[in-house]
Write a protein that holds these residues in place. Sequence first.
Motif, PDB file in Angstrom:
ATOM      1  N   GLY A 160     -29.037  12.437  20.541  1.00 52.69           N
ATOM      2  CA  GLY A 160     -29.349  11.437  19.535  1.00 52.69           C
ATOM      3  C   GLY A 160     -30.473  10.527  19.997  1.00 52.69           C
ATOM      4  N   VAL A 161     -31.176   9.938  19.045  1.00 53.25           N
ATOM      5  CA  VAL A 161     -32.325   9.081  19.349  1.00 53.25           C
ATOM      6  C   VAL A 161     -31.914   7.619  19.213  1.00 53.25           C
ATOM      7  N   ALA A 162     -31.966   6.891  20.338  1.00 50.75           N
ATOM      8  CA  ALA A 162     -31.621   5.467  20.339  1.00 50.75           C
ATOM      9  C   ALA A 162     -32.844   4.599  20.089  1.00 50.75           C
ATOM     10  N   GLY A 163     -34.012   5.113  20.370  1.00 53.35           N
ATOM     11  CA  GLY A 163     -35.244   4.357  20.178  1.00 53.35           C
ATOM     12  C   GLY A 163     -36.447   5.237  20.459  1.00 53.35           C
ATOM     13  N   VAL A 164     -37.603   4.862  19.903  1.00 52.26           N
ATOM     14  CA  VAL A 164     -38.829   5.645  20.066  1.00 52.26           C
ATOM     15  C   VAL A 164     -39.882   4.789  20.751  1.00 52.26           C
ATOM     16  N   GLN A 165     -40.458   5.333  21.810  1.00 52.38           N
ATOM     17  CA  GLN A 165     -41.521   4.629  22.527  1.00 52.38           C
ATOM     18  C   GLN A 165     -42.829   4.747  21.729  1.00 52.38           C
ATOM     19  N   LYS A 166     -43.500   3.623  21.505  1.00 49.85           N
ATOM     20  CA  LYS A 166     -44.712   3.642  20.689  1.00 49.85           C
ATOM     21  C   LYS A 166     -45.922   4.176  21.431  1.00 49.85           C
ATOM     22  N   CYS A 167     -45.922   4.036  22.760  1.00 48.83           N
ATOM     23  CA  CYS A 167     -47.080   4.483  23.519  1.00 48.83           C
ATOM     24  C   CYS A 167     -46.634   5.203  24.788  1.00 48.83           C
ATOM     25  N   ILE A 198     -31.635  15.234  17.581  1.00 46.38           N
ATOM     26  CA  ILE A 198     -32.386  16.466  17.831  1.00 46.38           C
ATOM     27  C   ILE A 198     -31.394  17.618  17.961  1.00 46.38           C
ATOM     28  N   VAL A 199     -31.577  18.652  17.118  1.00 44.62           N
ATOM     29  CA  VAL A 199     -30.643  19.786  17.106  1.00 44.62           C
ATOM     30  C   VAL A 199     -31.299  21.083  17.559  1.00 44.62           C
ATOM     31  N   ALA A 200     -32.639  21.086  17.641  1.00 43.06           N
ATOM     32  CA  ALA A 200     -33.321  22.304  18.108  1.00 43.06           C
ATOM     33  C   ALA A 200     -34.675  21.924  18.699  1.00 43.06           C
ATOM     34  N   PHE A 201     -35.123  22.709  19.650  1.00 41.92           N
ATOM     35  CA  PHE A 201     -36.423  22.489  20.279  1.00 41.92           C
ATOM     36  C   PHE A 201     -37.146  23.834  20.335  1.00 41.92           C
ATOM     37  N   ASN A 202     -38.294  23.888  19.661  1.00 35.91           N
ATOM     38  CA  ASN A 202     -39.053  25.138  19.545  1.00 35.91           C
ATOM     39  C   ASN A 202     -38.189  26.275  19.007  1.00 35.91           C
ATOM     40  N   GLY A 203     -37.358  25.923  17.995  1.00 34.16           N
ATOM     41  CA  GLY A 203     -36.555  26.932  17.316  1.00 34.16           C
ATOM     42  C   GLY A 203     -35.247  27.294  18.007  1.00 34.16           C
ATOM     43  N   THR A 204     -35.011  26.798  19.223  1.00 37.09           N
ATOM     44  CA  THR A 204     -33.777  27.107  19.952  1.00 37.09           C
ATOM     45  C   THR A 204     -32.816  25.923  19.825  1.00 37.09           C
ATOM     46  N   GLY A 221     -48.130  20.286  25.319  1.00 42.06           N
ATOM     47  CA  GLY A 221     -48.852  20.839  24.184  1.00 42.06           C
ATOM     48  C   GLY A 221     -47.987  20.846  22.933  1.00 42.06           C
ATOM     49  N   PRO A 222     -48.400  21.593  21.890  1.00 36.51           N
ATOM     50  CA  PRO A 222     -47.677  21.594  20.610  1.00 36.51           C
ATOM     51  C   PRO A 222     -46.233  22.093  20.754  1.00 36.51           C
ATOM     52  N   ALA A 223     -45.335  21.485  20.002  1.00 31.94           N
ATOM     53  CA  ALA A 223     -43.930  21.883  20.013  1.00 31.94           C
ATOM     54  C   ALA A 223     -43.331  21.589  18.641  1.00 31.94           C
ATOM     55  N   THR A 224     -42.197  22.206  18.374  1.00 28.17           N
ATOM     56  CA  THR A 224     -41.461  21.949  17.131  1.00 28.17           C
ATOM     57  C   THR A 224     -40.106  21.347  17.486  1.00 28.17           C
ATOM     58  N   VAL A 225     -39.855  20.143  16.969  1.00 30.11           N
ATOM     59  CA  VAL A 225     -38.599  19.448  17.219  1.00 30.11           C
ATOM     60  C   VAL A 225     -37.849  19.328  15.898  1.00 30.11           C
ATOM     61  N   THR A 226     -36.662  19.924  15.825  1.00 29.83           N
ATOM     62  CA  THR A 226     -35.846  19.875  14.612  1.00 29.83           C
ATOM     63  C   THR A 226     -34.815  18.765  14.750  1.00 29.83           C
ATOM     64  N   VAL A 227     -34.775  17.872  13.759  1.00 34.30           N
ATOM     65  CA  VAL A 227     -33.846  16.748  13.816  1.00 34.30           C
ATOM     66  C   VAL A 227     -32.968  16.731  12.576  1.00 34.30           C
ATOM     67  N   GLU A 228     -31.796  16.125  12.727  1.00 36.48           N
ATOM     68  CA  GLU A 228     -30.932  15.832  11.586  1.00 36.48           C
ATOM     69  C   GLU A 228     -31.144  14.376  11.216  1.00 36.48           C
ATOM     70  N   GLN A 232     -30.000  15.819   6.433  1.00 35.21           N
ATOM     71  CA  GLN A 232     -30.979  16.893   6.257  1.00 35.21           C
ATOM     72  C   GLN A 232     -31.630  17.254   7.588  1.00 35.21           C
ATOM     73  N   ARG A 233     -32.089  18.503   7.638  1.00 33.34           N
ATOM     74  CA  ARG A 233     -32.800  18.954   8.838  1.00 33.34           C
ATOM     75  C   ARG A 233     -34.298  18.909   8.574  1.00 33.34           C
ATOM     76  N   ILE A 234     -35.020  18.300   9.494  1.00 35.36           N
ATOM     77  CA  ILE A 234     -36.463  18.125   9.337  1.00 35.36           C
ATOM     78  C   ILE A 234     -37.151  18.631  10.595  1.00 35.36           C
ATOM     79  N   ASP A 235     -38.234  19.392  10.426  1.00 35.38           N
ATOM     80  CA  ASP A 235     -39.041  19.860  11.553  1.00 35.38           C
ATOM     81  C   ASP A 235     -40.198  18.898  11.800  1.00 35.38           C
TER      82      ASP A 235
END
Length: 435
Positions: A160-167, A198-204, A221-228, A232-235
């Motif tokens: 789970g995400v408790a906070g997001v670092q801006k920089c 976060i429920v998936a990272f790069n499809g896993t 580099g580029p990655a795909t992070v799937t979150v609930e 809803q699930r969002i990539d």
Amino acid sequence: MTEVLLYTLGIVLFAFGLLVSIAWHELGHLSTAKLFGIRVPQYMVGFGPTIWSKKRGETEYGIKAIPAGGYIRMIGMFPPGDDGRIEARSTSPWRSMIEDAREASYEELKPGDETRLFYTRRPWKRVIVMFAGPFMNLVLAAALFFGSMMTLGIEGQTTGVAGVQKCVIEQSEKRETCAPGDPVSPAFKAGLKEGDKIVAFNGTPVSDWDVLSDRIRDTIGPATVTVERAGQRIDLHPTLVTNKVPKKDEDGRVVQPLAYIDAGYLGFASKTEVAPLTFGETTDRMTDLLENGVHSVIALPGKIPGLWDATFGDGERADDSPVGVVGAARLTGELMTVDAPPERILVMFMNLLVMFNVSLFLFNMLPLLPLDGGHIAGALWESVRRHTARIFKRPDPGPFDVARLMPAAYVVAGVFVCFTLLVLAADIVNPVKLT
């Protein structure tokens, strides 16, 4: 006033746990000694003046004033001397130590006890009697640890995400505020939000924080992070960058003292929650606890200079500094005043008792007299001698006279007393703080 009462309650609870641990240890010796027909005149918890005692059968059970240990008195701990005598008769100080110890083990000898002496039991029986005490501490530690971990659990990081670092800030800088010129963090740029999971990272799929952390660290580099988010699930599609992050050991724990490495960085704080552990996870943690305990015992001599400096100099008391009974009682008192859910305080209190019992087990297994491990080593050596004599058809060498090692035992006891006094002074002058 409430805080004082809670602090006092913590000390009282620790003292009670200490007495139970000691009594449980001595019960191991007592039960196995009686099982093998050894006469036990006394079973005492504590040292010094007797507060309460009651004789039941042939054994006096009691509690003494100083809760710093305990003992059972077994008849005939040492064999007679080479001349068959047991009374002290020498003016030599070293020889007197041996003879006094031998005489003391026969103080309460009664008619008929000739067949109930400790030293007359086969070596494997003596090993069991002496090992049973420390083993009971290990059993108690395991019961407390498995009980607390598998029912109450511990606080751990989640996906789970408790906070997001801006920089992007190098974690070695230990600052939280963004400065001009700091690049925007990948998580913030990609739209990751507090409350996401976060429920998936790069499809896993990922459900474990350690797995997610390792995958983030291994990706630049580029990655795909799937979150609930809101059901809803969002990539999301962040581009991970390199950052200085704390180094981990092979078990996934941050190494101490802190060291930093270059690794992939997303830029968010994980949510923590208390959750019970599985039997396998608890077993792994118990194994780690024992391994760390062994390493701590081995490293103990090297910590004495720092302990001395923290007590009599201007040095700081290290977090991993040895702590005695007084220090542990103070920690328990502080623990009871912490503003935290009761179940978390209970888990921490039980863990303190777990570590205390693990320490009792490890210290008593050291092959040194007067510790239990010294008697175990003596019985094993006797077994080796007798088996060797039997193989080579030599005369039976007889019981190994552990009493001959009493001068060394006094030296060991003196070292332990000095170390205990040093730890006591440190716990009073410069105690380890719970914070």
